[in-house]
Design a protein around this motif. Structure first.
Motif, PDB file in Angstrom:
ATOM      1  N   SER A  53       3.639   0.239  -5.239  1.00  0.00           N
ATOM      2  CA  SER A  53       4.206  -0.836  -6.047  1.00  0.00           C
ATOM      3  C   SER A  53       3.093  -1.468  -6.869  1.00  0.00           C
ATOM      4  N   SER A  55       3.041  -4.667  -7.596  1.00  0.00           N
ATOM      5  CA  SER A  55       3.168  -6.115  -7.429  1.00  0.00           C
ATOM      6  C   SER A  55       1.825  -6.812  -7.222  1.00  0.00           C
ATOM      7  N   MET A  56       0.843  -6.161  -6.652  1.00  0.00           N
ATOM      8  CA  MET A  56      -0.453  -6.784  -6.395  1.00  0.00           C
ATOM      9  C   MET A  56      -1.500  -6.402  -7.442  1.00  0.00           C
TER      10      MET A  56
END
Length: 70
Positions: A53, A55-56
């Motif tokens: 992902s 997201s970070m």
């Protein structure tokens, strides 16, 4: 019989030299030990996870509002 003989001081046994194992006999033992340790560590201490992902990603590479956080 003297006191030193009663205590066993003068009659010490010589230690036998340790047998050296062949590399090919020792290798499977080492591999099994390494495998068992790997399984135990991953089971009880730490596990590696891959999170696919993004997201970070902004936090890892820095974002406009970040103030040197890591």
């Amino acid at each position: 019989m003297s006191r030193s003989e009663e205590r066993g001081g003068s009659r010490r046994r010589r230690a036998k030299p340790a047998k050296k194992r062949s590399f090919w006999k020792e290798l499977p033992i080492l591999l099994v030990i390494a495998l068992v340790l790997t399984i135990l560590i991953q089971t009880f201490l730490a596990k590696v996870f891959m999170i696919p992902s993004g997201s970070m990603e902004a936090t890892l590479h820095g974002c406009p509002g970040c103030t040197g956080d890591r």
